[in-house]
Design a protein around this motif. Sequence first.
Motif, PDB file in Angstrom:
ATOM      1  N   CYS A 145       0.834  -1.200   0.000  1.00  0.00           N
ATOM      2  CA  CYS A 145       0.000   0.000   0.000  1.00  0.00           C
ATOM      3  C   CYS A 145       0.869   1.250   0.000  1.00  0.00           C
ATOM      4  CB  CYS A 145      -0.902  -0.012   1.238  1.00  0.00           C
ATOM      5  SG  CYS A 145      -1.983   1.417   1.407  1.00  0.00           S
ATOM      6  N   SER A 146       0.344   2.311  -0.587  1.00  0.00           N
ATOM      7  CA  SER A 146       0.918   3.652  -0.447  1.00  0.00           C
ATOM      8  C   SER A 146      -0.184   4.568   0.063  1.00  0.00           C
ATOM      9  CB  SER A 146       1.450   4.187  -1.775  1.00  0.00           C
ATOM     10  OG  SER A 146       2.604   3.489  -2.188  1.00  0.00           O
ATOM     11  N   VAL A 165       4.795  -0.731  -5.024  1.00  0.00           N
ATOM     12  CA  VAL A 165       5.633  -0.270  -6.132  1.00  0.00           C
ATOM     13  C   VAL A 165       5.744   1.251  -6.110  1.00  0.00           C
ATOM     14  CG1 VAL A 165       5.084  -2.245  -7.589  1.00  0.00           C
ATOM     15  CG2 VAL A 165       3.667  -0.204  -7.718  1.00  0.00           C
ATOM     16  N   ALA A 166       6.800   1.753  -6.707  1.00  0.00           N
ATOM     17  CA  ALA A 166       7.054   3.191  -6.745  1.00  0.00           C
ATOM     18  C   ALA A 166       5.994   3.905  -7.583  1.00  0.00           C
ATOM     19  CB  ALA A 166       8.448   3.448  -7.305  1.00  0.00           C
ATOM     20  N   GLY A 177      10.365  11.314 -13.541  1.00  0.00           N
ATOM     21  CA  GLY A 177      11.127  10.360 -12.746  1.00  0.00           C
ATOM     22  C   GLY A 177      10.236   9.317 -12.096  1.00  0.00           C
ATOM     23  N   VAL A 178      10.902   8.386 -11.434  1.00  0.00           N
ATOM     24  CA  VAL A 178      10.253   7.347 -10.630  1.00  0.00           C
ATOM     25  C   VAL A 178      10.669   7.587  -9.189  1.00  0.00           C
ATOM     26  CG1 VAL A 178      10.113   4.869 -10.177  1.00  0.00           C
ATOM     27  CG2 VAL A 178      10.278   5.696 -12.528  1.00  0.00           C
ATOM     28  N   THR A 179       9.729   7.608  -8.273  1.00  0.00           N
ATOM     29  CA  THR A 179      10.062   7.903  -6.883  1.00  0.00           C
ATOM     30  C   THR A 179      10.988   6.827  -6.319  1.00  0.00           C
ATOM     31  OG1 THR A 179       8.105   6.744  -6.058  1.00  0.00           O
ATOM     32  CG2 THR A 179       7.884   9.098  -6.506  1.00  0.00           C
ATOM     33  N   LEU A 211       0.168   3.572  -8.992  1.00  0.00           N
ATOM     34  CA  LEU A 211      -0.294   2.399  -9.717  1.00  0.00           C
ATOM     35  C   LEU A 211       0.014   1.134  -8.949  1.00  0.00           C
ATOM     36  CD1 LEU A 211       2.796   1.844 -10.811  1.00  0.00           C
ATOM     37  CD2 LEU A 211       2.070   3.292 -12.682  1.00  0.00           C
ATOM     38  N   THR A 212      -0.530   0.030  -9.423  1.00  0.00           N
ATOM     39  CA  THR A 212      -0.225  -1.280  -8.854  1.00  0.00           C
ATOM     40  C   THR A 212       0.613  -2.064  -9.853  1.00  0.00           C
ATOM     41  OG1 THR A 212      -2.305  -2.212  -9.703  1.00  0.00           O
ATOM     42  CG2 THR A 212      -2.323  -1.303  -7.466  1.00  0.00           C
ATOM     43  N   ASP A 213       1.197  -3.181  -9.404  1.00  0.00           N
ATOM     44  CA  ASP A 213       2.149  -3.877 -10.271  1.00  0.00           C
ATOM     45  C   ASP A 213       1.509  -4.491 -11.504  1.00  0.00           C
ATOM     46  OD1 ASP A 213       0.852  -5.952  -9.008  1.00  0.00           O
ATOM     47  OD2 ASP A 213       2.632  -6.740  -8.006  1.00  0.00           O
TER      48      ASP A 213
END
Length: 276
Positions: A145-146, A165-166, A177-179, A211-213
């Motif tokens: 979870c985020s 996931v980021a 970018g990607v966190t 998002l989710t994987d």
Amino acid sequence: MNRRRTPRSASAEDLLSTLQHLTARARQEVQLHQARVELAQALQRDMLPAALPPFPGLRTAARYAPARDGLDIGGDWYDGFLLPDGALGLAIGDVQGHDVEAAAFMGQIRIAMRAIASSTSDPGEVMARTNDLIISMNSTLFATCSFLRLDPRSRELCSARAGHVASVWATADGRSGVTADAGGLPLGIEPHQHYPVARRDLDVTGSFVLLTDGVIEGPSLTIDDGLDRIRRLVSSHAAAHAEDLADQVLKAAALTGHEDDAAVLVLRHDAAVGPG
């Protein structure tokens, strides 16, 4: 000389009776499985928010898609809600497993997180207290979870991550970018966990995508490659409408060949307006 007795050949009536019995059992199992799928679909549909709340300087959009075969229902979710102090709470997550149990577990996490977020402004504490509450329920499931909190005045986005996931971000001036935020264990594994809080300002025009994987990982696509592909997509649509960007991201998820369900949550933020 010992001779084995030849078994009596089954009659046509015996074979027909056995076939009818097996067919009836198979039909019952299919009907039971279908009933569980339909129940999971109903739970999933009713537990996801019908709409995301309006928020100054922000436009949001969310999408959910079940797995390709339509059976893996109930794992992914997203949420958005206003907090008592005027801030916006946002969450996205992925429950291990699917079916009715996963959908129900998802609902428990969503309700717990909403309740806890109304009493503390620290996303790390929200995550830690949600984790401890979930563990006290003695569930065999866990979830990544985020959780994020956006302040309407400072435009500061504070977030904590539990094995999830980021996220991906891009601004209208060409940056993306990607966190790389540090995170903690998924919810429901170990009690008394610490979840670091990351902070960023949404003070320029751009998009922040959770998002989710299922959106980024597939049989021939690693998570890192999938994240980079979504980063490039978001960068090319950084100033697009939130609804359009959410559609584009979910469309890209279908190209991964994923077998999991998928969820997307888009935050399309405008530049901060200075004092008049």
